[in-house]
Design an enzyme around this catalytic site. Sequence first.
Site, PDB file in Angstrom:
ATOM      1  CD  GLU A   1      -2.969  -1.106   2.212  1.00 44.13           C
ATOM      2  OE1 GLU A   1      -3.988  -1.771   2.053  1.00 44.13           O
ATOM      3  OE2 GLU A   1      -2.737  -0.450   3.237  1.00 44.13           O
TER       4      GLU A   1
ATOM      5  CB  CYS B   1       2.939   7.671   3.001  1.00 46.03           C
ATOM      6  SG  CYS B   1       3.475   6.473   4.223  1.00 46.03           S
TER       7      CYS B   1
ATOM      8  CB  CYS C   1       7.648  -4.788   8.850  1.00 46.83           C
ATOM      9  SG  CYS C   1       8.954  -3.871   9.703  1.00 46.83           S
TER      10      CYS C   1
ATOM     11  CB  CYS D   1       6.308  -1.931  16.141  1.00 51.87           C
ATOM     12  SG  CYS D   1       7.915  -1.403  15.533  1.00 51.87           S
TER      13      CYS D   1
ATOM     14  CB  CYS E   1       2.941  -2.235  13.868  1.00 54.21           C
ATOM     15  SG  CYS E   1       3.108  -2.314  12.087  1.00 54.21           S
TER      16      CYS E   1
ATOM     17  CB  CYS F   1      -0.715   7.378  11.462  1.00 55.69           C
ATOM     18  SG  CYS F   1       0.543   6.638  12.464  1.00 55.69           S
TER      19      CYS F   1
END
Length: 360
Positions: free
Chosen positions: A94, A107, A114, A118, A121, A337
């Site tokens: 995305e 962005c 990933c 975190c 996340c 975010c």
Amino acid sequence: MSASRLNLAELDIPEIESALEERGCERFHARQLYRWIYKRAVVDFETMTDLSKDLRARLAADFDVVTPKVVSDLRSIDGTRKFVLELADERRIEAVFIPDTPAMTFCISTQVGCAMGCGFCLTGKMGLVRNLTAGEIAGEVRVLAAATGMLDHRFNIVLMGMGEPLHNYDQTMKALRMLHDEHGLAVSPRRVTLSTVGIVPGLQRLAHEPLMPNLAISLHATTDEQRSELVPPNRKYPLADILETCRRFPLKKRSRITFEYVLLAGVNDSPEDARRLARLLSGIKAKVNLIPLNPAPGIPYERPSDERVDRFAQILADRHLTVSVRKSRGQDIRAACGQLIVEGGVKRSAAQQMASLLQS
Ligand code: SF4
């Protein structure tokens, strides 16, 4: 694409020059190709009308320009647009267009998934599916610039989508060099912000980059104990090491390092946290971007009240830190975010939730 065909989207101009030369073509066509691909978003050689018919046929026989495909383009009432892009292997990523912040901003992602894990996340929970290539990273920008009518305009790029850019260092930096080329989109490094959890060896390499982007550190906590919970790479690269690297980081005049701090109700949003944050940042040319959490299913944290956010910001401001509170954008399309994810990184895009940190 057959094995012998070369994907021009992965090459910078010197590499295209060499590839052309090896095939008996003039090197200067590399610059023409770059203009078509980056300035006009044209990837079909047949349409490149300033090249001879013969050359176009030879290019079509030997090369491709592989480009991420837009599979959805969701528009928020505030103008934010979230794109789901499909890569050649059908993985999906995305990227988000955020208008008027005050500049236009893209962005973009640097990895599918990933590895950083975190705590707030969902992408971290996916793990790393794979790194993006330089051509795919630069391709995200090409595609978004074309789709939003920004090919001839200035825009900012924030590397804050899916992935940790310093965990895919070489491809990310090559993409930035390709995007910087004057024959293409000519994106100045001053318009690029790289956001990292603080991979210290990567930061040390970055300090020597000729085309150095702005730096943002995803801090999110003020003690090693808490940060190791929220941002697990902290176990390897603790706060003191990251902040010391930041202190030594060669900043240009008037530049500052942005410290991003996602505010989680009752976790890291106390006045004591704010005071500790101010102390940690002393001696660093810093600004702080506070990001009240965008709550989402699967994320076990809450958003603090506005009063709590204001109090936190005020404590930092009283200690002479520049503070901004990130306004949430695109919440109705889950582009805010912390709300980006492509499930499994593969074909079907479903529950659109994750926390990759977007800069407003
Ligand atoms: S917040 Fe960023 S670095 Fe952390 S797991 Fe999510 S995508 Fe990776």
